[in-house]
Design a protein around this motif. Structure first.
Motif, PDB file in Angstrom:
ATOM      1  N   UNK A   1     -82.815   4.448 -14.429  1.00 26.57           N
ATOM      2  CA  UNK A   1     -83.882   3.776 -15.119  1.00 26.57           C
ATOM      3  C   UNK A   1     -83.285   3.420 -16.468  1.00 26.57           C
ATOM      4  N   UNK A   2     -82.366   3.937 -17.226  1.00 28.93           N
ATOM      5  CA  UNK A   2     -81.687   3.315 -18.549  1.00 28.93           C
ATOM      6  C   UNK A   2     -82.601   3.935 -19.481  1.00 28.93           C
ATOM      7  N   UNK A   3     -82.564   3.647 -20.959  1.00 25.50           N
ATOM      8  CA  UNK A   3     -83.107   4.166 -21.831  1.00 25.50           C
ATOM      9  C   UNK A   3     -82.574   5.277 -22.376  1.00 25.50           C
ATOM     10  N   UNK A   4     -83.149   5.831 -23.416  1.00 23.50           N
ATOM     11  CA  UNK A   4     -82.405   7.129 -24.154  1.00 23.50           C
ATOM     12  C   UNK A   4     -82.284   8.331 -23.381  1.00 23.50           C
ATOM     13  N   UNK A   5     -83.178   8.657 -22.295  1.00 27.91           N
ATOM     14  CA  UNK A   5     -82.897   9.697 -21.600  1.00 27.91           C
ATOM     15  C   UNK A   5     -81.750   9.837 -20.461  1.00 27.91           C
ATOM     16  N   UNK A   6     -81.189   8.541 -20.213  1.00 25.60           N
ATOM     17  CA  UNK A   6     -79.996   8.269 -19.321  1.00 25.60           C
ATOM     18  C   UNK A   6     -78.866   8.340 -20.088  1.00 25.60           C
ATOM     19  N   UNK A   7     -77.826   9.367 -19.294  1.00 26.60           N
ATOM     20  CA  UNK A   7     -76.560   9.608 -20.216  1.00 26.60           C
ATOM     21  C   UNK A   7     -75.502   9.339 -19.021  1.00 26.60           C
ATOM     22  N   UNK A   8     -74.424   8.330 -19.475  1.00 29.85           N
ATOM     23  CA  UNK A   8     -73.341   8.175 -18.498  1.00 29.85           C
ATOM     24  C   UNK A   8     -72.572   9.718 -18.768  1.00 29.85           C
ATOM     25  N   UNK A   9     -72.094  10.136 -17.808  1.00 29.53           N
ATOM     26  CA  UNK A   9     -71.531  11.374 -17.520  1.00 29.53           C
ATOM     27  C   UNK A   9     -69.820  11.236 -17.038  1.00 29.53           C
ATOM     28  N   UNK A  10     -69.649  10.104 -16.515  1.00 37.77           N
ATOM     29  CA  UNK A  10     -68.278   9.855 -16.030  1.00 37.77           C
ATOM     30  C   UNK A  10     -68.103   8.153 -16.305  1.00 37.77           C
ATOM     31  N   UNK A  11     -67.022   8.020 -16.976  1.00 35.55           N
ATOM     32  CA  UNK A  11     -66.782   6.585 -17.273  1.00 35.55           C
ATOM     33  C   UNK A  11     -65.265   6.232 -16.774  1.00 35.55           C
ATOM     34  N   UNK A  12     -65.320   5.296 -15.630  1.00 28.51           N
ATOM     35  CA  UNK A  12     -64.241   5.060 -15.101  1.00 28.51           C
ATOM     36  C   UNK A  12     -63.649   3.823 -15.642  1.00 28.51           C
ATOM     37  N   UNK A  13     -62.156   3.571 -16.423  1.00 26.74           N
ATOM     38  CA  UNK A  13     -61.555   2.499 -16.879  1.00 26.74           C
ATOM     39  C   UNK A  13     -60.346   2.159 -16.018  1.00 26.74           C
ATOM     40  N   UNK A  14     -60.020   1.061 -16.145  1.00 27.61           N
ATOM     41  CA  UNK A  14     -58.596   0.468 -15.463  1.00 27.61           C
ATOM     42  C   UNK A  14     -58.165  -0.801 -16.481  1.00 27.61           C
ATOM     43  N   UNK A  15     -56.848  -0.884 -16.566  1.00 23.51           N
ATOM     44  CA  UNK A  15     -56.341  -2.081 -17.152  1.00 23.51           C
ATOM     45  C   UNK A  15     -54.881  -2.002 -16.656  1.00 23.51           C
ATOM     46  N   UNK A  16     -54.244  -3.348 -16.773  1.00 25.29           N
ATOM     47  CA  UNK A  16     -52.932  -3.597 -16.317  1.00 25.29           C
ATOM     48  C   UNK A  16     -51.803  -3.026 -17.314  1.00 25.29           C
ATOM     49  N   UNK A  17     -50.811  -2.417 -16.887  1.00 21.18           N
ATOM     50  CA  UNK A  17     -49.869  -2.054 -17.734  1.00 21.18           C
ATOM     51  C   UNK A  17     -48.780  -2.451 -17.289  1.00 21.18           C
ATOM     52  N   UNK A  18     -47.805  -3.066 -17.968  1.00 25.58           N
ATOM     53  CA  UNK A  18     -46.490  -3.681 -17.527  1.00 25.58           C
ATOM     54  C   UNK A  18     -45.399  -2.570 -17.085  1.00 25.58           C
ATOM     55  N   UNK A  19     -45.745  -1.276 -17.319  1.00 27.00           N
ATOM     56  CA  UNK A  19     -44.800  -0.357 -17.202  1.00 27.00           C
ATOM     57  C   UNK A  19     -43.714  -0.044 -18.075  1.00 27.00           C
ATOM     58  N   UNK A  20     -42.734   0.635 -17.741  1.00 25.80           N
ATOM     59  CA  UNK A  20     -41.385   0.741 -18.657  1.00 25.80           C
ATOM     60  C   UNK A  20     -40.511   1.185 -17.969  1.00 25.80           C
ATOM     61  N   UNK A  21     -39.307   1.824 -18.576  1.00 25.74           N
ATOM     62  CA  UNK A  21     -38.057   2.223 -18.248  1.00 25.74           C
ATOM     63  C   UNK A  21     -38.248   3.624 -17.582  1.00 25.74           C
ATOM     64  N   UNK A  22     -39.087   4.232 -18.231  1.00 31.31           N
ATOM     65  CA  UNK A  22     -39.372   5.760 -17.854  1.00 31.31           C
ATOM     66  C   UNK A  22     -40.818   6.385 -18.265  1.00 31.31           C
ATOM     67  N   UNK A  23     -41.660   5.422 -17.350  1.00 29.49           N
ATOM     68  CA  UNK A  23     -43.257   5.719 -17.732  1.00 29.49           C
ATOM     69  C   UNK A  23     -43.891   6.847 -16.714  1.00 29.49           C
ATOM     70  N   UNK A  24     -43.248   7.235 -15.856  1.00 31.24           N
ATOM     71  CA  UNK A  24     -43.761   8.275 -14.964  1.00 31.24           C
ATOM     72  C   UNK A  24     -43.929   9.452 -15.517  1.00 31.24           C
ATOM     73  N   UNK A  25     -44.711  10.579 -15.023  1.00 27.23           N
ATOM     74  CA  UNK A  25     -45.098  11.768 -15.403  1.00 27.23           C
ATOM     75  C   UNK A  25     -43.630  12.650 -15.556  1.00 27.23           C
ATOM     76  N   UNK A  26     -42.815  12.310 -14.707  1.00 29.29           N
ATOM     77  CA  UNK A  26     -41.414  13.154 -14.746  1.00 29.29           C
ATOM     78  C   UNK A  26     -40.319  12.409 -15.065  1.00 29.29           C
TER      79      UNK A  26
END
Length: 533
Positions: free
Chosen positions: A203-228
């Protein structure tokens, strides 16, 4: 109705020891006999109670040894610090009042029982998304904890048949034409921010709350950008921000503002009407500066223009299925998302929110894939969709590009929609011969009054075949009845004038001159009437 005195008389004996281990003093036999009778009078309760053993009655309730009727008497016996006396003459006797005090009143006993019942089970601890099944980690910020999930797509990742990386090279000029928004033409698509929200209502308005926001963007990466530390190539980064509980919106809104500040444009699906107005409201409610106003590509409007000829519904899931070629398995329906989040807040059950998180991520990635298709439609869309693209480009004024796509749509078997689009584009470019050919082929294929109207105009003003134009007008055109009547009358006058001029050639010169004076006078008197549509 059973009196309170009779209830006390039916009580059985309580344990002979307190919880602390001290023995209870026996009740005097004389007093027990005095109160055994149902008609005996109870002494009045004093203002202050003697707190000798405050928990004896509660112990009886917790152990389940007292009946509902005996609960109040058991509490009274516990307050007096004495056990209930043994039954006398076949009937249980009530416990006497403690020395220096009296039994509590019935209202006081009821209040104590209510307090015991109200204690209930301890409240369920709040879930911690950073420690359970949800893929979130917590970041401590000045505004409070921020629960974030961040992943990077592979270079070859696809949604159905559409590669995600194609969105990196999408033509912003084409996107601006399809969106009918010139402001998008100068945007860098590689710095676009894709956004989708899951909210507590629609319905929108002040009583409605976004509880999960999904975002995405392009990242050119890097030499060692992975989690490991492993090498990472170009790809899109998916970030999701979770509201663990109400009142923790500030860190989410601040993070979103940071992402928007670094973006060149926003890409959403129905975000102009819902997501962005709702988010701006949340900034106001949290007394935070509003996010920057950026060029906004709303894919729902583009999808309606391109796919209107073949899709009955243009929801994001329908586009993902019919355009991208992907079927979601086990997806949470949109109507159940609010209930899943409410269950998570109430019980801390993280499993109920897993499907919502996956649903949100799928929506964001579907938008990325659609931008890749729309940014270069000639090599990625089918014939019917190309016809929609061509018609949209005609509205935007890009006639040359529109004609190219319309030709491709007809050659690939786009059917009536492709021929209609090419005819409209040819008419707008001034190619009346091409427009007439496409409209004639279309009229032979479908029964459309709007097509007959276009043909009637072309036969009247371009070919000047008034009889053919009148025949089409008599079959019905997409005009109001007064306009159709005026068109038929105008065409009939033109036919009559042409017939009168041909007959005048067979008369003597004097008669032909006098016969031609009437039509010429009429033509001079109403030059405007002949040219009206």
């Amino acid at each position: 109705m059973t009196s309170f005195k009779s209830k006390l008389a039916r009580l059985g004996p309580l344990p002979t020891e307190r919880r602390s281990g001290a023995p209870l003093a026996p009740a005097p036999a004389s007093h027990a006999r005095g109160v055994a009778a149902e008609g005996a009078q109870l002494p009045a309760a004093p203002a202050a109670l003697t707190p000798s053993a405050p928990d004896a009655g509660e112990a009886a309730l917790d152990a389940g040894e007292a009946s509902p009727d005996a609960s109040e008497a058991a509490l009274a016996a516990g307050e007096a610090g004495r056990p209930a006396p043994a039954a006398a003459a076949g009937r249980p006797a009530a416990a006497p009042p403690a020395a220096g005090g009296a039994r509590p009143s019935l209202d006081e006993l009821r209040e104590r029982i209510s307090r015991i019942v109200a204690r209930g089970a301890p409240p369920t601890p709040r879930a911690d998304p950073a420690r359970g099944e949800l893929p979130f980690h917590v970041e401590q910020t000045p505004g409070g904890p921020l629960y974030v999930s961040r992943t990077r797509s592979l270079a070859a990742a696809r949604v159905g048949r559409a590669p995600l990386v194609a969105a990196r090279d999408a033509d912003p000029a084409m996107l601006a034409l399809l969106a009918l928004d010139p402001a998008l033409a100068g945007c860098d698509v590689r710095r676009a921010l894709f956004l989708d929200t899951e909210t507590t209502g629609l319905a929108g308005g002040t009583g409605t709350v976004p509880f999960l926001i999904g975002l995405a963007w392009f990242d050119p990466g890097g030499a060692s950008a992975g989690p490991l530390g492993e090498p990472s190539s170009d790809g899109f980064v998916m970030e999701q921000l979770l509201l663990r509980r109400f009142g923790e919106e500030e860190p989410i809104l601040r993070r979103l503002a940071e992402r928007l500040a670094g973006a060149s444009m926003i890409i959403t699906y129905n975000g102009k009407a819902f997501d962005m107005p709702l988010l701006r409201t949340r900034y106001v409610m949290n007394r935070l500066p509003p996010p920057p106003e950026l060029p906004h590509l709303d894919l729902v409007h583009v999808a309606r223009r391109i796919h209107k000829a073949r899709l009955k519904t243009r929801t994001l899931i329908a586009l993902e299925h019919d355009v991208l070629g992907r079927v979601r398995v086990g997806d949470v329906p949109g109507g159940e998302i609010v209930a899943c989040y409410a269950h998570f807040l109430r019980t801390g059950d993280e499993e109920a929110l897993l499907g919502v998180v996956e649903h949100n991520a799928a929506d964001v990635l579907a938008m990325v894939a659609l931008v890749g298709l729309y940014g270069e439609p000639l090599g990625s869309l089918g014939a019917g969709d190309l016809a929609g693209v061509a018609a949209t480009l005609r509205r935007a004024g890009a006639l040359e590009r529109a004609a190219e796509l319309a030709d491709a749509a007809v050659e690939r078997g786009g059917g009536a929609a492709a021929r209609r689009a090419r005819g409209d584009i040819a008419k707008a470019r001034g190619d009346k011969a091409r427009a007439l050919s496409d409209y004639e082929a279309l009229a032979a294929e479908i029964d459309d009054p709007a097509v007959r109207l276009e043909l009637a105009k072309l036969y009247e003003h371009h070919v000047r075949a008034f009889a053919r134009a009148l025949e089409l007008a008599d079959q019905g055109t997409a005009e109001p009845e007064p306009a159709q009547a005026r068109r038929r009358a105008r065409l009939q006058r033109k036919i009559d004038r042409r017939s009168g001029g041909a007959a005048a050639l067979a008369l003597p010169f004097e008669q032909a001159e006098s016969a031609a004076a009437g039509p010429c006078a009429e033509r001079a008197a109403a030059p405007q009437r002949e040219g009206e549509e």
